[in-house]
Design a protein around this motif. Structure first.
Motif, PDB file in Angstrom:
ATOM      1  N   ILE A  21       0.919  -0.902   0.036  1.00 38.89           N
ATOM      2  CA  ILE A  21       0.177  -0.313   0.125  1.00 38.89           C
ATOM      3  C   ILE A  21       0.851   1.202   0.164  1.00 38.89           C
ATOM      4  CG2 ILE A  21      -1.653   1.194   1.080  1.00 38.89           C
ATOM      5  CD1 ILE A  21      -2.726  -1.727   2.568  1.00 38.89           C
ATOM      6  N   ARG A  34       0.649   3.374  -2.880  1.00 33.09           N
ATOM      7  CA  ARG A  34       0.589   2.512  -3.980  1.00 33.09           C
ATOM      8  C   ARG A  34       1.633   3.479  -5.259  1.00 33.09           C
ATOM      9  NH1 ARG A  34      -2.809  -2.259  -3.127  1.00 33.09           N
ATOM     10  NH2 ARG A  34      -4.465  -1.828  -1.873  1.00 33.09           N
ATOM     11  N   ILE A  55      -7.747   2.139  -1.577  1.00 34.25           N
ATOM     12  CA  ILE A  55      -7.992   1.104  -1.703  1.00 34.25           C
ATOM     13  C   ILE A  55      -8.338  -0.138  -2.623  1.00 34.25           C
ATOM     14  CG2 ILE A  55     -10.159   0.087  -0.461  1.00 34.25           C
ATOM     15  CD1 ILE A  55     -10.580   2.682   0.626  1.00 34.25           C
ATOM     16  N   ALA A 359      -7.795   0.474   3.823  1.00 37.91           N
ATOM     17  CA  ALA A 359      -6.847  -0.430   2.512  1.00 37.91           C
ATOM     18  C   ALA A 359      -6.162  -1.529   3.805  1.00 37.91           C
ATOM     19  CB  ALA A 359      -6.164   0.862   1.737  1.00 37.91           C
ATOM     20  N   GLU A 363      -6.184  -5.824   3.150  1.00 37.31           N
ATOM     21  CA  GLU A 363      -4.936  -6.172   2.721  1.00 37.31           C
ATOM     22  C   GLU A 363      -4.536  -7.895   4.130  1.00 37.31           C
ATOM     23  OE1 GLU A 363      -1.116  -4.081   3.076  1.00 37.31           O
ATOM     24  OE2 GLU A 363      -1.232  -5.053   1.010  1.00 37.31           O
TER      25      GLU A 363
END
Ligand code: SDX
Length: 393
Positions: A21, A34, A55, A359, A363
């Motif tokens: 992330i 990202r 996300i 997010a 994960e």
């Protein structure tokens, strides 16, 4: 003491983890969501686009952006029973305690019979939480000051809608300015995620046990509340006010910090990972300058902050410990200029961090090999001993 454990072993036993992330290089002051540099996002991305990037892994195309915005709109209002909670909180309840309690309650009101994956799907649940965190924050403020809760408008973007819900009065509409909206949007983008910090690690810890997203994020809110973490943005303003009200020079306060016996810290300075400038502090510092100039606001605390920063950066105590301004050093100045009450500064951080927590929760939840976090310890207590009743000892 426990020998070398590989990352995979360590994953479940130490909380260290693999994540795709957010990337931080503390030595070089690099932060990417990202893979996208924070400087680009702060300059060009809306908070909601940034949320979708974190996300779902990609910046949205037009269709995805429109669809997510309508999910945010449809989910921006609170269930009528949720609003009864506000009446139950004492008037002096801290906004962070209200926020964590209400996010946890959200699960019961919005999705009582299902785990969200059955009822509304992850995409809508994420929009629901991002939309409602903002509404809960504004509604708790209105309840606190004894004004009617203000409904969200369906024609306003995220940041502007928050300001509308916060500052529209029963007797006067509130129209934000482009500078204020831009400053708030950028503040939220800069706070959206930050790798495995205290509160995000808390979210992942709770998620690793299989808890739902709302319970995990509510735990993250509580972790963020601490003055060494998200509470630092309030503590910086209190520190600057202490310098102002005590007629201290920046150097006098710096000298007090250097005297360990004082117990004083330079709030807004230092970071476990950044051993150089926190890139967010650099962006926020210039944003504070330009925002106050464009709004023709002179804030003596900003002048004090600049003097303190200058004195600290010139002092070997801080340089030798690699202590530099972090995200919290200038953020409070911006929130003050927007008119956010100080006891809501950490709530603002939580609103910004919600997409990152979502997010990170996802994960962990999506990881097929996910094991429950179980950090290990080094035992330093009593050796084995016989049980004896106290009078026999
Ligand atoms: C956030 O992790 C994240 O990513 C968090 C965050 C995010 O986005 O999620 O970036 C958000 O929480 C930013 C940090 C906000 N907190 C503050 O600004 C509070 C003030 N900062 C300190 O409390 C401290 O710097 C921490 C908590 C941020 C980091 O603490 P560390 O890494 O455990 O550092 P340390 O306490 O071990 O300090 C090392 C040395 C010590 O001196 P010595 O014992 O070596 O003599 O540096 C000193 C400390 O006393 N020190 C400070 C200091 N921070 C560290 N001295 C004075 N003022 C400070 N702020």
């Amino acid at each position: 003491a426990t020998g070398l454990i590989t990352l995979d072993d360590g994953y479940a036993n130490t909380g260290s983890c693999r994540s795709a992330i957010t990337f931080i290089d503390g030595e070089r002051g690099i932060l990417r969501y990202r893979g996208v540099p924070i400087e680009d996002l702060a300059a060009r991305s809306s908070f909601i686009e940034t949320a979708e990037l974190l996300i779902f892994g990609q910046l949205p195309d037009d269709e995805e952006r429109a669809e997510f915005r309508s999910l945010l709109t449809e989910n921006s209002w609170l269930h009528r029973d949720m609003r009864k909670h506000f009446d139950a909180f004492p008037k002096n309840a801290h906004p962070m305690s209200i926020l964590s309690a209400m996010i946890s309650a959200l699960q019961s009101h919005d999705l009582p019979e299902h785990h969200f994956t059955d009822a509304m799907g992850f995409r809508e649940a994420a929009a629901n939480l991002i939309a409602k965190t903002r509404t809960i924050a504004a509604a708790s403020y209105k309840s606190h000051i004894g004004q009617p809760i203000v409904y969200p408008r369906y024609d306003l973007p995220y940041a502007e809608n928050f300001l509308h819900m916060m500052f529209t009065q029963p007797y006067r509409d509130y129209e934000t300015t482009p500078e204020v909206a831009h400053a708030l949007n950028m503040f939220l983008v800069l706070h959206a995620d930050h790798e495995q910090n205290c509160s995000t690690s808390t979210v992942r810890m709770v998620a690793s046990g299989g808890a739902n997203m709302y319970a995990s994020v509510s735990a993250g809110v509580n972790a963020l509340w601490g003055p060494l973490h998200g509470g630092a943005n309030m503590a910086v303003i209190e520190m600057l006010e202490q310098i102002r009200d005590g007629s201290l020079s920046a150097q006098q306060y710096i000298d007090r910090v250097k005297d360990k016996k004082s117990g004083a810290k330079l709030m807004g300075f230092g970071h476990r990972v950044y051993r150089n400038f926190d890139p967010r502090a650099t962006i926020l510092k210039s944003a504070a300058d330009s925002m106050l100039d464009s709004m023709h606001i002179t804030d003596p605390l900003l002048d004090i902050a600049r003097e303190v920063e200058q004195a600290a950066l010139a002092d070997d105590y801080f340089a030798s410990r690699r202590l530099y301004p972090n995200v919290d050093f200038y953020s409070g100045i911006i929130l003050r200029a927007i008119g956010i009450p100080m006891d809501m500064f950490t709530v603002m951080f939580a609103i910004g961090r919600t997409p990152g927590w979502i997010a990170q929760w996802k994960e962990v939840t999506d990881n097929p090999g996910q094991r429950i976090y179980r950090p290990r310890q080094v035992y330093v207590g009593e050796p084995q001993r016989e049980w004896k009743a106290r009078e026999d000892r």
